[in-house]
Design a protein around this motif. Structure first.
Motif, PDB file in Angstrom:
ATOM      1  N   MET A  13       0.854  -1.184   0.000  1.00  0.00           N
ATOM      2  CA  MET A  13       0.000   0.000   0.000  1.00  0.00           C
ATOM      3  C   MET A  13       0.886   1.229   0.000  1.00  0.00           C
ATOM      4  SD  MET A  13      -1.388  -0.086   3.851  1.00  0.00           S
ATOM      5  CE  MET A  13      -0.316   0.279   5.223  1.00  0.00           C
ATOM      6  N   ASP A  14       0.361   2.311  -0.505  1.00  0.00           N
ATOM      7  CA  ASP A  14       1.069   3.582  -0.497  1.00  0.00           C
ATOM      8  C   ASP A  14       1.411   3.919   0.944  1.00  0.00           C
ATOM      9  OD1 ASP A  14       1.898   6.232  -0.657  1.00  0.00           O
ATOM     10  OD2 ASP A  14       0.244   6.868  -1.924  1.00  0.00           O
ATOM     11  N   ALA A  15       2.663   4.222   1.225  1.00  0.00           N
ATOM     12  CA  ALA A  15       3.093   4.517   2.589  1.00  0.00           C
ATOM     13  C   ALA A  15       2.624   5.891   3.061  1.00  0.00           C
ATOM     14  CB  ALA A  15       4.612   4.410   2.705  1.00  0.00           C
ATOM     15  N   GLY A  16       2.164   6.727   2.159  1.00  0.00           N
ATOM     16  CA  GLY A  16       1.622   7.999   2.599  1.00  0.00           C
ATOM     17  C   GLY A  16       2.114   9.243   1.914  1.00  0.00           C
ATOM     18  N   PRO A  17       3.386   9.329   1.559  1.00  0.00           N
ATOM     19  CA  PRO A  17       3.840  10.607   1.014  1.00  0.00           C
ATOM     20  C   PRO A  17       3.504  10.846  -0.452  1.00  0.00           C
ATOM     21  CG  PRO A  17       5.704   9.144   1.261  1.00  0.00           C
ATOM     22  CD  PRO A  17       4.502   8.432   1.822  1.00  0.00           C
ATOM     23  N   GLY A  18       2.713   9.974  -1.038  1.00  0.00           N
ATOM     24  CA  GLY A  18       2.357  10.172  -2.440  1.00  0.00           C
ATOM     25  C   GLY A  18       3.386   9.567  -3.378  1.00  0.00           C
ATOM     26  N   PHE A  19       3.408  10.061  -4.610  1.00  0.00           N
ATOM     27  CA  PHE A  19       4.355   9.551  -5.595  1.00  0.00           C
ATOM     28  C   PHE A  19       4.621  10.630  -6.616  1.00  0.00           C
ATOM     29  CE2 PHE A  19       0.150   8.311  -7.139  1.00  0.00           C
ATOM     30  CZ  PHE A  19       0.184   8.714  -8.466  1.00  0.00           C
ATOM     31  N   THR A  20       5.629  10.370  -7.431  1.00  0.00           N
ATOM     32  CA  THR A  20       5.926  11.282  -8.526  1.00  0.00           C
ATOM     33  C   THR A  20       5.909  10.502  -9.829  1.00  0.00           C
ATOM     34  OG1 THR A  20       7.417  13.023  -9.274  1.00  0.00           O
ATOM     35  CG2 THR A  20       8.451  11.070  -8.382  1.00  0.00           C
ATOM     36  N   VAL A  21       5.373  11.124 -10.872  1.00  0.00           N
ATOM     37  CA  VAL A  21       5.323  10.510 -12.194  1.00  0.00           C
ATOM     38  C   VAL A  21       6.649  10.794 -12.886  1.00  0.00           C
ATOM     39  CG1 VAL A  21       4.164  10.551 -14.439  1.00  0.00           C
ATOM     40  CG2 VAL A  21       2.818  10.756 -12.326  1.00  0.00           C
ATOM     41  N   LEU A  22       7.206   9.760 -13.524  1.00  0.00           N
ATOM     42  CA  LEU A  22       8.492   9.870 -14.220  1.00  0.00           C
ATOM     43  C   LEU A  22       8.313   9.651 -15.716  1.00  0.00           C
ATOM     44  CD1 LEU A  22      10.539   7.546 -11.829  1.00  0.00           C
ATOM     45  CD2 LEU A  22      10.504  10.049 -11.782  1.00  0.00           C
ATOM     46  N   GLU A  23       9.162  10.282 -16.492  1.00  0.00           N
ATOM     47  CA  GLU A  23       9.176  10.052 -17.941  1.00  0.00           C
ATOM     48  C   GLU A  23       9.828   8.715 -18.277  1.00  0.00           C
ATOM     49  OE1 GLU A  23       7.870  12.028 -20.384  1.00  0.00           O
ATOM     50  OE2 GLU A  23       7.013  13.191 -18.727  1.00  0.00           O
ATOM     51  N   ALA A  24      10.817   8.334 -17.459  1.00  0.00           N
ATOM     52  CA  ALA A  24      11.558   7.088 -17.680  1.00  0.00           C
ATOM     53  C   ALA A  24      12.112   6.613 -16.345  1.00  0.00           C
ATOM     54  CB  ALA A  24      12.699   7.316 -18.673  1.00  0.00           C
ATOM     55  N   LEU A  25      12.517   5.364 -16.283  1.00  0.00           N
ATOM     56  CA  LEU A  25      13.186   4.858 -15.090  1.00  0.00           C
ATOM     57  C   LEU A  25      14.525   5.563 -14.926  1.00  0.00           C
ATOM     58  CD1 LEU A  25      12.514   1.050 -15.535  1.00  0.00           C
ATOM     59  CD2 LEU A  25      11.372   2.610 -13.947  1.00  0.00           C
ATOM     60  N   THR A  26      14.956   5.723 -13.682  1.00  0.00           N
ATOM     61  CA  THR A  26      16.235   6.370 -13.406  1.00  0.00           C
ATOM     62  C   THR A  26      17.066   5.489 -12.483  1.00  0.00           C
ATOM     63  OG1 THR A  26      15.360   7.572 -11.484  1.00  0.00           O
ATOM     64  CG2 THR A  26      15.208   8.680 -13.638  1.00  0.00           C
TER      65      THR A  26
END
Length: 140
Positions: free
Chosen positions: A105-118
């Motif tokens: 489950m999402d731990a809470g701080p949200g997420f960020t969308v990426l253009e590609a893996l880094t």
């Protein structure tokens, strides 16, 4: 009483620091709710691991994300709503996850969308390092 922005930042940093997993996912499917605001289901597979068991690489995961469309009326709360458009375009995301009996489950701080893996993390909390320094001083 509403939290101040700095309180939200500390809460998010604490959640990120204590999360079992910090990963980048390749998104394979997003199921949007029939009406918004609502809960979308994001499915993917773990493609990069910054924290957590390396054996989880390629593990499929799914979790819910509160989402809305422009013009929706959102209730005042601490919920991190995401625009449907952000979810629809997400091919990769970086997220902090916790594990439970049925998966993750999402731990809470949200997420960020990426253009590609880094190869390095793109979703880091400034307060994590500051909080760890304070804890180390308190322990000494």
């Amino acid at each position: 009483m509403a939290l101040l922005p700095s309180d939200y930042a500390r809460r998010d940093a604490g959640a990120a620091r204590h999360a079992k997993l910090h990963v980048q996912l390749e998104v394979t499917r997003v199921t949007l709710p029939p009406h918004t605001p609502g809960e979308a289901v994001v499915e993917g597979r773990i493609a990069r691991i910054f924290r957590g068991d390396p054996a989880r690489l390629s593990t499929p995961v799914s979790f819910e994300v509160p989402c809305y469309r422009e013009g929706d009326r959102l209730p005042p709360s601490g919920i991190r709503w995401r625009l449907v458009e952000d979810l629809e375009r997400a091919r990769y995301i970086e997220i902090y996850l916790d594990t439970n009996a049925v998966g993750v489950m999402d731990a809470g701080p949200g997420f960020t969308v990426l253009e590609a893996l880094t190869d390095t993390s793109r979703f880091v909390f400034k307060y994590i390092e500051e909080d760890e320094e304070v804890e180390e001083e308190e322990e000494a």
